[in-house]
Write a protein that holds these residues in place. Structure first.
Motif, PDB file in Angstrom:
ATOM      1  N   UNK A  88       0.835  -1.206   0.000  1.00  0.00           N
ATOM      2  CA  UNK A  88       0.000   0.000   0.000  1.00  0.00           C
ATOM      3  C   UNK A  88       0.866   1.252   0.000  1.00  0.00           C
ATOM      4  N   UNK A  89       1.957   1.210   0.732  1.00  0.00           N
ATOM      5  CA  UNK A  89       2.852   2.376   0.770  1.00  0.00           C
ATOM      6  C   UNK A  89       3.490   2.595  -0.597  1.00  0.00           C
ATOM      7  N   UNK A  90       3.838   1.516  -1.285  1.00  0.00           N
ATOM      8  CA  UNK A  90       4.426   1.658  -2.616  1.00  0.00           C
ATOM      9  C   UNK A  90       3.431   2.318  -3.577  1.00  0.00           C
ATOM     10  N   UNK A  91       2.153   2.015  -3.451  1.00  0.00           N
ATOM     11  CA  UNK A  91       1.156   2.690  -4.306  1.00  0.00           C
ATOM     12  C   UNK A  91       1.218   4.199  -4.097  1.00  0.00           C
ATOM     13  N   UNK A  92       1.387   4.617  -2.841  1.00  0.00           N
ATOM     14  CA  UNK A  92       1.503   6.051  -2.556  1.00  0.00           C
ATOM     15  C   UNK A  92       2.808   6.600  -3.140  1.00  0.00           C
ATOM     16  N   UNK A 123      -1.427   7.534 -12.411  1.00  0.00           N
ATOM     17  CA  UNK A 123      -2.246   7.393 -11.219  1.00  0.00           C
ATOM     18  C   UNK A 123      -2.920   8.698 -10.856  1.00  0.00           C
ATOM     19  N   UNK A 124      -3.981   8.543 -10.099  1.00  0.00           N
ATOM     20  CA  UNK A 124      -4.727   9.675  -9.596  1.00  0.00           C
ATOM     21  C   UNK A 124      -5.108   9.343  -8.158  1.00  0.00           C
ATOM     22  N   UNK A 125      -5.072  10.331  -7.280  1.00  0.00           N
ATOM     23  CA  UNK A 125      -5.553  10.124  -5.912  1.00  0.00           C
ATOM     24  C   UNK A 125      -7.044  10.450  -5.945  1.00  0.00           C
TER      25      UNK A 125
ATOM     26  N   UNK B  90       0.006  17.916  -2.117  1.00  0.00           N
ATOM     27  CA  UNK B  90      -0.813  17.717  -0.915  1.00  0.00           C
ATOM     28  C   UNK B  90      -1.775  16.537  -1.106  1.00  0.00           C
ATOM     29  N   UNK B  91      -2.301  16.364  -2.292  1.00  0.00           N
ATOM     30  CA  UNK B  91      -3.172  15.197  -2.534  1.00  0.00           C
ATOM     31  C   UNK B  91      -2.409  13.899  -2.264  1.00  0.00           C
ATOM     32  N   UNK B  92      -1.144  13.867  -2.678  1.00  0.00           N
ATOM     33  CA  UNK B  92      -0.328  12.679  -2.412  1.00  0.00           C
ATOM     34  C   UNK B  92      -0.065  12.546  -0.909  1.00  0.00           C
ATOM     35  N   UNK B  93       0.168  13.666  -0.235  1.00  0.00           N
ATOM     36  CA  UNK B  93       0.407  13.608   1.212  1.00  0.00           C
ATOM     37  C   UNK B  93      -0.843  13.158   1.960  1.00  0.00           C
ATOM     38  N   UNK B  94      -2.017  13.489   1.436  1.00  0.00           N
ATOM     39  CA  UNK B  94      -3.251  12.987   2.045  1.00  0.00           C
ATOM     40  C   UNK B  94      -3.276  11.461   1.936  1.00  0.00           C
ATOM     41  N   UNK B  95      -2.875  10.941   0.788  1.00  0.00           N
ATOM     42  CA  UNK B  95      -2.832   9.487   0.624  1.00  0.00           C
ATOM     43  C   UNK B  95      -1.827   8.874   1.604  1.00  0.00           C
ATOM     44  N   UNK B 134      -4.638   0.891  -7.663  1.00  0.00           N
ATOM     45  CA  UNK B 134      -3.337   0.426  -8.144  1.00  0.00           C
ATOM     46  C   UNK B 134      -2.657  -0.440  -7.095  1.00  0.00           C
ATOM     47  N   UNK B 135      -2.358  -1.686  -7.493  1.00  0.00           N
ATOM     48  CA  UNK B 135      -1.580  -2.569  -6.631  1.00  0.00           C
ATOM     49  C   UNK B 135      -0.242  -2.816  -7.320  1.00  0.00           C
ATOM     50  N   UNK B 136       0.854  -2.688  -6.592  1.00  0.00           N
ATOM     51  CA  UNK B 136       2.166  -2.872  -7.216  1.00  0.00           C
ATOM     52  C   UNK B 136       2.278  -4.173  -8.010  1.00  0.00           C
ATOM     53  N   UNK B 137       1.665  -5.244  -7.507  1.00  0.00           N
ATOM     54  CA  UNK B 137       1.742  -6.536  -8.188  1.00  0.00           C
ATOM     55  C   UNK B 137       1.019  -6.528  -9.529  1.00  0.00           C
ATOM     56  N   UNK B 138       0.250  -5.483  -9.773  1.00  0.00           N
ATOM     57  CA  UNK B 138      -0.516  -5.429 -11.027  1.00  0.00           C
ATOM     58  C   UNK B 138       0.052  -4.380 -11.963  1.00  0.00           C
ATOM     59  N   UNK B 139       1.361  -4.123 -11.799  1.00  0.00           N
ATOM     60  CA  UNK B 139       2.030  -3.161 -12.670  1.00  0.00           C
ATOM     61  C   UNK B 139       3.334  -3.759 -13.159  1.00  0.00           C
TER      62      UNK B 139
END
Lengths: 164, 164
Positions: A88-92, A123-125, B90-95, B134-139
């Motif tokens: 999950x952290x890697x997605x971020x 990607x999009x948040x 900031x959107x990324x920091x929210x994530x 997005x899951x890392x395993x699916x990229x």
């Protein structure tokens, strides 16, 4: 201020940052995600000293973001793998990387990702409820159960309490 | 390794991290997003020294993530505001914060956000093309135009070149 303080702030952002530890840790996670997952490969790719890498890896294992997986027993060798929390952290981190692609990569993105849906991954948040892209101006904050007025969130707590 | 090196890595993640500077910068951005946007309020909320805050603010302004907005002219006073690049960050920091909520907030989230769609905001990092999480395993990763085999991406570049 000591690093320990970040873990004590009543703020999930500071705790997340504390788990990451410092700038090398996100790069370690990037590498493990890309399949560079043994100690020696990580030393070589990042160009860091062995003690520094050992420290960061121990920290990420303690933070339950990475785990050690034994792949050979005589001699014992292991590689590092992402845990559920680590994935999950890697997605971020992918979102952060693509922010870097948009604003700080004049030569174009160094790495391009493809999604299993078949398309190049951008990607999009987004908001889970409505699916829309999240813009800070379209959000508002209120105090949550874990909040406290303390260093790191002194004014934040007062400000949120006043408007809620 | 000096901080300057991160900016030189041919990797958008390291460059994004370099713009952020260190752990205080994300917290500064969090505060400006929450409306705590003058120098004195930031010093008080974060509990940092004035020189440290000045340094981080200068860095964020140089990195075009924050801008200074004059709100009174005699004497001249200004507040800090997010730029377009800063709002995306900031959107990324929210994530990242919500990752901290899920995995490192045993007392519950300190801050709860509401989206303008009306619901409590839970963010997801999604694929723009298919809308899926997005899951890392699916990229999968391939080298992009800005990539180079150099410290920080030495093995990454070789590995990606071999599989593409």
């Amino acid at each position: 201020m000591s690093r320990a303080s970040f873990a004590e702030f009543h703020c999930s952002l500071s705790r997340a940052l504390d788990v990451m530890g410092d700038w090398w840790s996100p790069l370690v996670l990037r590498d493990v995600y890309l399949g560079i997952d043994t100690f020696d490969e990580l030393v070589r790719d990042l160009g860091v000293s062995r003690p520094l890498l050992k420290d960061r890896l121990d920290r990420l294992v303690d933070g339950d973001v990475l785990e050690r997986v034994v792949y050979s027993t005589r001699p014992q060798r292991f590689r590092y793998a992402l845990t559920a929390s680590g994935r999950e952290l890697v997605s971020v981190l992918i979102a952060l990387t693509q922010w870097g692609d948009r604003w700080h990569a004049p030569d174009g993105p160094p790495i391009v990702l493809r999604h299993d849906c078949g398309e190049i991954l951008e990607v999009s948040v987004t908001c889970r409820a409505c699916g829309g892209a999240v813009r800070p101006d379209e959000t508002s904050a209120q105090p949550g159960p874990g909040g406290r007025a303390a260093p790191g969130t002194l004014v934040v707590a007062e400000r949120l309490a006043r408007i809620s």
